[in-house]
Design a protein around this motif. Structure first.
Motif, PDB file in Angstrom:
ATOM      1  N   CYS A  73     -44.584 -75.040  -4.062  1.00 15.67           N
ATOM      2  CA  CYS A  73     -44.268 -74.841  -2.572  1.00 15.67           C
ATOM      3  C   CYS A  73     -44.365 -73.920  -2.114  1.00 15.67           C
ATOM      4  CB  CYS A  73     -42.997 -75.310  -2.221  1.00 15.67           C
ATOM      5  SG  CYS A  73     -42.771 -77.220  -2.833  1.00 15.67           S
ATOM      6  N   LEU A  81     -42.978 -84.019  -3.854  1.00 13.23           N
ATOM      7  CA  LEU A  81     -42.815 -82.403  -3.749  1.00 13.23           C
ATOM      8  C   LEU A  81     -41.763 -82.335  -4.499  1.00 13.23           C
ATOM      9  CD1 LEU A  81     -43.197 -81.386  -0.061  1.00 13.23           C
ATOM     10  CD2 LEU A  81     -45.253 -81.538  -2.123  1.00 13.23           C
ATOM     11  N   GLU A 124     -40.021 -75.120   0.464  1.00 16.79           N
ATOM     12  CA  GLU A 124     -39.975 -76.312   0.415  1.00 16.79           C
ATOM     13  C   GLU A 124     -40.552 -77.361   1.661  1.00 16.79           C
ATOM     14  OE1 GLU A 124     -38.185 -77.191  -3.839  1.00 16.79           O
ATOM     15  OE2 GLU A 124     -36.460 -76.606  -2.516  1.00 16.79           O
TER      16      GLU A 124
END
Length: 251
Positions: free
Chosen positions: A107, A187, A199
């Motif tokens: 991320c 994720l 993120e």
């Protein structure tokens, strides 16, 4: 092997991180196998059984595409670190093959302002007489338990691949790629992963493309989350597999 009740499972393709190989997924392959989920771990160019080949992003995406084809043409693609970036790019280029995406430990956009420093460091270490083997072995011993370290080392380390990886990934637009397809996205990051910096932007990009995007943060884990917390990570894979299998059945 005991099949799990419910929808017919969707196959899984697992994509390793930089300098490692398919063997890093041993525990996830065992878990998926016990659950009756067809799965394969890919060796990317320049890594594992393909060391000696140059790493290219096109070649990495092609390797994933071939493994998805071999499992029937559609799969849940799971990648960690480098593998996560490759899996994101595969989904963008071949959305018809993506039943879902689990992108772990990736991320941070590859165009990060830190990339030139990473590239310089990688070139310096790769120029050492042992290409950084002693440093790598020390890191692995300190970062992982004996089983995880053994899984990571079993396929050998691609000690001269990192600079190639950074050069190939640098021009990619990961956020754009996430918005290019609509299959569901997970994720997954370790709580103490240094690659967690964006993120929210990654979740937003996936949702902008119409995806059901979820963020999972694994407590106490670091960058190598699948090795640091193999049970928790495997649980995420099984849950993601159930979701995509149900979606396929409903469709």
């Amino acid at each position: 092997m005991v099949a799990r009740p419910g929808p017919v499972p969707v196959p899984v393709v697992l994509v390793h991180g930089s300098r490692t190989s398919a063997t890093m997924w041993r525990r996830q392959l065992e878990t998926l196998g016990r659950a009756g989920v067809p799965a394969v771990a890919t060796d990317l160019p320049g890594h594992g059984s393909r060391r000696g080949e140059p790493f290219t992003l096109d070649g990495a995406v092609a390797a994933v595409r071939r493994d998805v084809d071999a499992l029937g043409g559609r799969a849940l693609v799971v990648g960690l670190s480098l593998g996560g970036y490759v899996a994101i790019e595969h989904r963008a280029r071949h959305p018809e093959q993506s039943a879902g995406l689990v992108a772990a430990a990736c991320c941070t956009v590859t165009s990060s302002v830190l990339r030139p420093a990473w590239l310089s460091l990688a070139r310096w270490i790769e120029g050492w007489p042992d290409h950084g083997a002693r440093l790598n072995d020390t890191f692995v011993r300190l970062a992982l338990d004996a089983e995880g370290a053994g899984d990571l080392a079993a396929g050998g380390f691609a000690l001269t691949a990192m600079a190639q990886v950074l050069r190939e990934l640098g021009p990619t637009d990961t956020l754009r790629a996430l918005a290019e397809a609509s299959s569901p996205v997970w994720l997954v990051n370790g709580r103490y992963d240094h690659f967690r910096t964006q993120e929210r932007a990654f979740v937003a990009a996936a949702r902008a493309g119409g995806a059901d995007a979820r963020l999972v943060v694994v407590p106490h884990a670091r960058h190598l989350v699948s090795l640091d917390a193999p049970v928790a990570f495997s649980r995420v894979l099984l849950e993601a597999g159930d979701v995509v299998a149900s979606t396929v059945r409903a469709g």
